[in-house]
Scaffold this motif. Structure first.
Motif, PDB file in Angstrom:
ATOM      1  N   UNK A  57      56.380  95.123  44.608  1.00  0.00           N
ATOM      2  CA  UNK A  57      55.392  94.117  44.981  1.00  0.00           C
ATOM      3  C   UNK A  57      54.942  93.340  43.747  1.00  0.00           C
ATOM      4  N   UNK A  58      55.070  92.022  43.777  1.00  0.00           N
ATOM      5  CA  UNK A  58      54.585  91.173  42.692  1.00  0.00           C
ATOM      6  C   UNK A  58      53.096  90.917  42.868  1.00  0.00           C
ATOM      7  N   UNK A  59      52.390  90.853  41.758  1.00  0.00           N
ATOM      8  CA  UNK A  59      50.973  90.503  41.823  1.00  0.00           C
ATOM      9  C   UNK A  59      50.796  88.995  41.970  1.00  0.00           C
ATOM     10  N   UNK A  60      51.783  88.237  41.455  1.00  0.00           N
ATOM     11  CA  UNK A  60      51.697  86.781  41.454  1.00  0.00           C
ATOM     12  C   UNK A  60      53.073  86.193  41.746  1.00  0.00           C
ATOM     13  N   UNK A  61      53.106  85.183  42.622  1.00  0.00           N
ATOM     14  CA  UNK A  61      54.332  84.436  42.892  1.00  0.00           C
ATOM     15  C   UNK A  61      54.035  82.963  42.655  1.00  0.00           C
ATOM     16  N   UNK A  62      54.791  82.355  41.746  1.00  0.00           N
ATOM     17  CA  UNK A  62      54.623  80.942  41.393  1.00  0.00           C
ATOM     18  C   UNK A  62      55.771  80.159  42.022  1.00  0.00           C
ATOM     19  N   UNK A  63      55.416  79.181  42.854  1.00  0.00           N
ATOM     20  CA  UNK A  63      56.412  78.440  43.613  1.00  0.00           C
ATOM     21  C   UNK A  63      56.525  76.991  43.149  1.00  0.00           C
ATOM     22  N   UNK A  64      57.744  76.494  43.108  1.00  0.00           N
ATOM     23  CA  UNK A  64      57.985  75.062  43.005  1.00  0.00           C
ATOM     24  C   UNK A  64      57.704  74.462  44.393  1.00  0.00           C
ATOM     25  N   UNK A  65      57.610  73.138  44.476  1.00  0.00           N
ATOM     26  CA  UNK A  65      57.388  72.531  45.792  1.00  0.00           C
ATOM     27  C   UNK A  65      58.609  71.777  46.316  1.00  0.00           C
ATOM     28  N   UNK A  66      59.012  70.715  45.617  1.00  0.00           N
ATOM     29  CA  UNK A  66      60.112  69.874  46.110  1.00  0.00           C
ATOM     30  C   UNK A  66      61.421  70.651  46.136  1.00  0.00           C
ATOM     31  N   UNK A  67      62.019  70.748  47.316  1.00  0.00           N
ATOM     32  CA  UNK A  67      63.290  71.451  47.444  1.00  0.00           C
ATOM     33  C   UNK A  67      63.158  72.952  47.557  1.00  0.00           C
ATOM     34  N   UNK A  68      61.938  73.463  47.410  1.00  0.00           N
ATOM     35  CA  UNK A  68      61.684  74.903  47.530  1.00  0.00           C
ATOM     36  C   UNK A  68      60.822  75.175  48.757  1.00  0.00           C
ATOM     37  N   UNK A  69      59.720  74.452  48.864  1.00  0.00           N
ATOM     38  CA  UNK A  69      58.850  74.553  50.037  1.00  0.00           C
ATOM     39  C   UNK A  69      59.111  73.389  50.992  1.00  0.00           C
ATOM     40  N   UNK A  70      59.054  72.163  50.452  1.00  0.00           N
ATOM     41  CA  UNK A  70      59.194  70.973  51.279  1.00  0.00           C
ATOM     42  C   UNK A  70      60.518  70.266  51.091  1.00  0.00           C
ATOM     43  N   UNK A  71      61.064  69.758  52.192  1.00  0.00           N
ATOM     44  CA  UNK A  71      62.349  69.059  52.171  1.00  0.00           C
ATOM     45  C   UNK A  71      62.102  67.581  51.847  1.00  0.00           C
ATOM     46  N   UNK A  72      61.942  67.298  50.567  1.00  0.00           N
ATOM     47  CA  UNK A  72      61.597  65.951  50.107  1.00  0.00           C
ATOM     48  C   UNK A  72      62.765  65.230  49.439  1.00  0.00           C
ATOM     49  N   UNK A  73      63.940  65.812  49.488  1.00  0.00           N
ATOM     50  CA  UNK A  73      65.101  65.254  48.780  1.00  0.00           C
ATOM     51  C   UNK A  73      65.330  63.786  49.111  1.00  0.00           C
ATOM     52  N   UNK A  74      65.427  63.454  50.383  1.00  0.00           N
ATOM     53  CA  UNK A  74      65.741  62.078  50.794  1.00  0.00           C
ATOM     54  C   UNK A  74      64.631  61.113  50.359  1.00  0.00           C
ATOM     55  N   UNK A  75      63.378  61.527  50.537  1.00  0.00           N
ATOM     56  CA  UNK A  75      62.252  60.672  50.172  1.00  0.00           C
ATOM     57  C   UNK A  75      62.289  60.345  48.679  1.00  0.00           C
ATOM     58  N   UNK A  76      62.500  61.374  47.861  1.00  0.00           N
ATOM     59  CA  UNK A  76      62.494  61.187  46.409  1.00  0.00           C
ATOM     60  C   UNK A  76      63.630  60.269  45.963  1.00  0.00           C
ATOM     61  N   UNK A  77      64.838  60.552  46.425  1.00  0.00           N
ATOM     62  CA  UNK A  77      65.995  59.769  45.995  1.00  0.00           C
ATOM     63  C   UNK A  77      65.901  58.330  46.505  1.00  0.00           C
ATOM     64  N   UNK A  78      65.502  58.145  47.758  1.00  0.00           N
ATOM     65  CA  UNK A  78      65.335  56.792  48.300  1.00  0.00           C
ATOM     66  C   UNK A  78      64.327  55.998  47.468  1.00  0.00           C
ATOM     67  N   UNK A  79      63.235  56.656  47.069  1.00  0.00           N
ATOM     68  CA  UNK A  79      62.188  55.976  46.303  1.00  0.00           C
ATOM     69  C   UNK A  79      62.665  55.655  44.896  1.00  0.00           C
ATOM     70  N   UNK A  80      63.426  56.554  44.288  1.00  0.00           N
ATOM     71  CA  UNK A  80      63.965  56.273  42.949  1.00  0.00           C
ATOM     72  C   UNK A  80      64.890  55.065  42.986  1.00  0.00           C
TER      73      UNK A  80
END
Length: 210
Positions: free
Chosen positions: A1-24
């Motif tokens: 059991x970990x005491x702490x879990x540190x998460x990324x967001x884009x591509x890990x929690x939320x499917x933002x790939x298309x939004x990010x690339x389209x905006x770039x």
């Protein structure tokens, strides 16, 4: 059991790939800068926005600032009412960890306001104890600073911490802080890139994280 879990967001929690690339790509078109492929844009996801544009081409400070401001304007205009989907198993796993007493935080190169908005939209606020966005850290991933800042905030040791992300930047950040690391394959990084970064675990589904 970990005491702490540190998460990324884009591509890990939320499917933002298309939004990010389209905006770039829309940013490059508007500023009449050389176009970059979707693959070239993908490889910069996870870096701070200014660094991402500099990675793709040589820019003056003024051009880079124009890219940063234009990207943020286009993103806000086009995605104000867009709901980002969570990847399968994410919410279930986060609930399980939270109920088991694990502290869950975010460390992302996305702006804090945007992160907070997505977390609220996904109804994850009660599970996330700390959100570190781009403006909340002095040095961005893959430097370990965001993780070290989180560890200090909660007074938790690296060996009791797991860092989870979809890009090599996330894995390198966690490893350099002395933490355990897990890479997800469904995001923006390739399995080859994640293995090369030295991820301890590589999973295809969030629920498979150990």
């Amino acid at each position: 059991m970990y005491k702490l879990i540190i998460l990324d967001f884009d591509g890990t929690i939320g499917d933002t790939n298309k939004i990010i690339i389209d905006t770039m790509q829309a940013t490059l078109r508007e500023l009449k800068l050389p176009m970059r492929s979707r693959e070239e844009c993908r490889k910069t996801i996870g870096l701070p926005l200014r660094e991402g544009f500099r990675t793709m081409m040589l820019l003056t400070d003024e051009q880079n600032e124009d890219c940063f401001n234009t990207y943020n304007r286009i993103f806000d205009e086009n995605n104000r009412n867009v709901e980002v989907e969570m990847f399968p198993g994410v919410k279930e796993a986060i609930k399980q960890w939270h109920n088991a007493g694990t502290i869950i935080t975010l460390a992302s190169s996305r702006g804090n306001a945007s992160l907070t908005n997505f977390v609220e939209q996904m109804q994850l606020s009660k599970y996330i104890s700390l959100i570190l966005g781009a403006e909340d850290v002095e040095i961005a991933k893959p430097n370990p600073y965001p993780v070290l800042k989180t560890l200090k905030h909660f007074n938790i040791a690296p060996e009791d911490t797991l860092v989870v992300g979809d890009m090599s930047f996330d894995i390198l950040m966690g490893k350099r802080a002395g933490c355990h690391t897990c890479a997800v394959t469904y995001g923006n990084g390739t399995e080859k890139e994640l293995r090369a970064a030295g991820a301890e675990q590589i999973v295809d589904c969030f629920l498979n994280i150990k």
